[in-house]
Design an enzyme around this catalytic site. Structure first.
Site, PDB file in Angstrom:
ATOM      1  N   HIS A  61     -15.648  74.809  65.190  1.00  0.00           N
ATOM      2  CA  HIS A  61     -15.708  73.787  64.152  1.00  0.00           C
ATOM      3  C   HIS A  61     -15.115  72.473  64.656  1.00  0.00           C
ATOM      4  O   HIS A  61     -14.467  72.437  65.690  1.00  0.00           O
ATOM      5  CB  HIS A  61     -15.019  74.242  62.856  1.00  0.00           C
ATOM      6  N   HIS A  63     -12.968  68.931  63.411  1.00  0.00           N
ATOM      7  CA  HIS A  63     -12.165  68.174  62.454  1.00  0.00           C
ATOM      8  C   HIS A  63     -12.347  66.695  62.765  1.00  0.00           C
ATOM      9  O   HIS A  63     -12.294  66.296  63.933  1.00  0.00           O
ATOM     10  CB  HIS A  63     -10.668  68.488  62.608  1.00  0.00           C
ATOM     11  N   TYR A 124       1.710  48.598  43.413  1.00  0.00           N
ATOM     12  CA  TYR A 124       0.662  47.579  43.474  1.00  0.00           C
ATOM     13  C   TYR A 124       0.153  47.252  42.065  1.00  0.00           C
ATOM     14  O   TYR A 124       0.004  46.091  41.703  1.00  0.00           O
ATOM     15  CB  TYR A 124      -0.491  48.058  44.352  1.00  0.00           C
ATOM     16  N   GLN A 128       0.618  43.589  40.337  1.00  0.00           N
ATOM     17  CA  GLN A 128      -0.608  42.798  40.399  1.00  0.00           C
ATOM     18  C   GLN A 128      -0.609  41.664  39.372  1.00  0.00           C
ATOM     19  O   GLN A 128      -1.134  40.597  39.621  1.00  0.00           O
ATOM     20  CB  GLN A 128      -1.837  43.700  40.186  1.00  0.00           C
TER      21      GLN A 128
END
Length: 145
Positions: A61, A63, A124, A128
């Site tokens: 596999h 990643h 944030y 804001q």
């Protein structure tokens, strides 16, 4: 500090951890095949304006940490990467070039987001309004408090 990407109308940070598996989990990804599949996937990702930030191929596999712009869905990009890379892998590694069905990857994949720190996002959102107030003036106070 994370760096946000930008396009004409959006700033974004969309990174995903993705795992893809060869058909029937066959141990196909050895030696030069591993390097060539990595190159193919990186080249195809660039065609969709994506970037494979990290990638590691194990025997059965792969990643990847991939940055995908918000204009593309994860399913669209992974479908493109798996479909086109299967054709290229078949052409590179198959001794029987006349096989019509070019399957290399299994049907599914695993995906999880590599998101921002939750506290950073909350901060944030909280701050804001200060930015908006600077541009709109104090008369436009639209905080939800």
């Amino acid at each position: 500090m994370r760096s946000f990407e930008s396009q004409s109308h959006v700033k974004w940070y969309c990174k995903y951890h993705i795992i893809i598996v060869p058909k029937y989990r066959k141990k196909l990804l050895f030696g030069s095949a591993r390097v060539q599949i990595g190159r193919i996937l990186r080249e195809l990702a660039k065609q969709k304006e994506c970037e494979i930030i990290e990638g590691h191929a194990l025997a059965d596999h792969i990643h990847m940490v991939i940055s995908i712009p918000p204009k593309y869905s994860v399913a669209h990009v992974i479908g493109f990467l798996k479909g086109k890379s299967a054709i290229r892998a078949h052409n590179l590694f198959s001794k029987k070039r006349l096989i019509v069905q070019k399957t290399f990857w299994s049907r599914g994949y695993c995906v999880s987001t590599v998101g921002l720190d939750e506290e950073e996002v909350k901060k944030y959102v909280r701050e804001q309004w200060k930015h908006d107030q600077f541009f709109d003036g104090e008369h436009m106070d639209l905080r939800w408090e």
